[in-house]
Design a protein around this motif. Structure first.
Motif, PDB file in Angstrom:
ATOM      1  N   VAL A  58       6.754   6.738   3.584  1.00 41.29           N
ATOM      2  CA  VAL A  58       5.888   7.984   3.372  1.00 41.29           C
ATOM      3  C   VAL A  58       6.682   9.402   3.325  1.00 41.29           C
ATOM      4  O   VAL A  58       7.544   9.213   4.275  1.00 41.29           O
ATOM      5  N   SER A  61       2.051  13.799   4.083  1.00 41.56           N
ATOM      6  CA  SER A  61       0.947  13.626   3.611  1.00 41.56           C
ATOM      7  C   SER A  61       0.000  15.370   4.037  1.00 41.56           C
ATOM      8  O   SER A  61       0.581  16.069   4.277  1.00 41.56           O
ATOM      9  N   SER A  66      -1.698  10.302   1.865  1.00 45.34           N
ATOM     10  CA  SER A  66      -0.533  10.787   2.511  1.00 45.34           C
ATOM     11  C   SER A  66       0.990  10.250   0.739  1.00 45.34           C
ATOM     12  O   SER A  66       0.315   9.310   0.086  1.00 45.34           O
ATOM     13  N   LEU A  80      -4.988   8.200   4.344  1.00 45.51           N
ATOM     14  CA  LEU A  80      -3.783   8.192   5.228  1.00 45.51           C
ATOM     15  C   LEU A  80      -4.365   7.198   5.730  1.00 45.51           C
ATOM     16  O   LEU A  80      -3.370   6.708   6.333  1.00 45.51           O
TER      17      LEU A  80
END
Lengths: 166, 292
Positions: A58, A61, A66, A80
């Motif tokens: 990741v 976000s 994300s 997300l």
């Protein structure tokens, strides 16, 4: 163009900070199959389709999305709540968080736990009631007009969202 | 047999004859355990005035550990944000009071009767205003659902609630209030260092998302904060937060169940951030910890 040594050092330091920021990328898993989107909205172009349990990193976000990078180097956006950060964060993550603390506060985290007040379990155990601080809360209470101003400055629009049962 | 002893002990206790139990060879420890059960069974629900005293004791304990920030702008900001959220909870009648606590530990707290606190450490970590709105709304849900009053009643083995009721009944003045103060403070210390049940946290997550979304904020503010917690597991300053809450992964799994894609429709017209948040965050980053 030549740079003065001090400026060059400063630039190097800034680049280093940037590197720390990108290193804070977090290992995660896609918990259900979904599309990797080129942008953070539902109608954006598909980069590829990802199966459930895909390992991801990741990067950031935004809203309900994300931005992730796959093991084969593709980047894009997924929902997300379809991403789950690995349960045990890497030791590197906590070291970086500590460095982040130094950079952001100008003090070490260690200093934050010695000789200063805080809200650790130990701080709570040694707490002595402080009713004067509680009384001070009343002096900051907002007036309805101030709250209206706060909301209109942000163009916050109230919406009807039913409180469904879990 | 055990049940019979317990039942007998309850009856004897109810009649105030603990001396007879001692003579029958039952230890003080057992008497106290039974008294605690009896107390729970007999405790009537707390009155609003009693809840105000419980909330005051809890807030006083938290602010005794670390004080509020000495920063009017920060305090006004959190009260305006909270005041706006309050209008969308259906409980604008509660005596809401919001505060930023001057602690580098990352956490947020609620106490009965409308107290909501976030720490300076939390403000430093958050990405934007909708994330703060999500956390504040989560704490407001604890107040609205009376999670702390109910949990403290369950934990109360020292008779703090009984003292409270007794002193309320007498409508005693300062002297009466003092009698309940110490057991309440102890109970609050116990409560805030051990935390609520998982179910209460999941409930507050669900409602926090709903309140923030109703107020016009991005529904994904709170899920992003929980993601942030997940990425900070084991980091300094997050210890109490982690020991008093279910794991971030479990919280996201529960939120995923109740949110699904139901909230995607609200995303387009949501507020994610405001310049004021960054200003407040900068002040939080610069602010030194109070000396002990």
């Amino acid at each position: 163009m030549t740079l003065k040594p001090t400026f060059r050092k400063l630039l190097a330091a800034l680049l280093c900070l940037g590197a720390i920021g990108s290193l804070q990328a977090t290992p995660a898993t896609l918990i259900r199959a979904g599309d990797l989107k080129a942008e953070a909205f539902i109608d954006a172009t598909n980069v590829t389709s990802l199966p459930a349990d895909t390992a991801l990193t990741v990067l950031e976000s935004k809203g309900g999305w994300s931005r992730v990078r796959t093991a084969d180097g593709k980047t894009g956006w997924v929902r997300l709540l379809n991403v789950r950060v690995a349960a045990a964060a890497s030791p590197a993550g906590s070291t970086l968080a500590a460095i982040g603390g130094v950079v952001r506060t100008g003090t070490t985290k260690g200093a934050a736990t010695t000789g200063v007040k805080g809200l650790s379990k130990e701080d709570i155990a040694r707490s002595q009631p402080n009713p004067r601080e509680v009384a001070r809360l009343d002096t900051f209470r907002s007036k309805p007009a101030q709250i209206n101003k706060f909301a209109s400055a942000r163009k916050l629009k109230a919406r009807d969202v039913p409180e469904q049962n879990p | 047999m055990k049940k019979i002893i317990l039942a007998t002990a309850l009856v004897v206790l109810a009649s105030g004859c603990t001396e007879q139990l001692r003579r029958a060879g039952i230890t003080d420890e057992n008497i106290n355990a039974v008294a605690s059960v009896a107390g729970t069974l007999n405790k009537p629900d707390t009155t609003p005035a009693e809840e105000a005293r419980i909330g005051h004791a809890a807030a006083s304990m938290l602010l005794g550990a670390a004080p509020l920030v000495n920063d009017q702008e920060m305090m006004q900001y959190i009260n305006q944000l909270g005041g706006w959220l309050a209008r969308h909870t259906g409980r604008n009648d509660i005596n809401w009071r919001f505060g930023v606590i001057n602690s580098s530990n990352v956490n947020a707290f609620a106490a009965p009767d409308g107290y909501v606190f976030v720490t300076k450490g939390l403000l430093r970590e958050l990405g934007n205003e909708s994330e703060l709105a999500g956390v504040v709304a989560h704490e407001m849900a604890h107040v609205i659902k009376r999670h702390y009053v109910i949990a403290m009643r369950k934990k109360d083995t020292s008779g703090a609630f009984a003292n409270l009721a007794a002193t309320s009944a007498r409508s005693a003045g300062v002297k009466g209030a003092d009698l309940a103060a110490e057991p309440l403070a102890n109970l609050a210390q116990n409560m805030y260092s051990s935390g609520l049940d998982k179910g209460d946290e999941y409930d507050a997550d669900r409602l926090g998302v709903i309140y923030a979304t109703r107020a016009g904020y991005d529904p994904y503010g709170l899920p992003r904060v929980i993601n942030l917690y997940a990425s900070k597991a084991g980091s300094s300053g997050f210890e109490l937060l982690f020991s008093t809450h279910p794991s971030p992964q479990d919280r996201l799994q529960q939120l995923d169940k109740v949110m699904g894609e139901r909230f995607a429709a609200y995303e387009a017209n949501s507020v994610i951030d405001n310049a004021a948040f960054k200003r407040i965050q900068t002040r939080a980053i610069k602010l030194a910890d109070p000396k002990r």
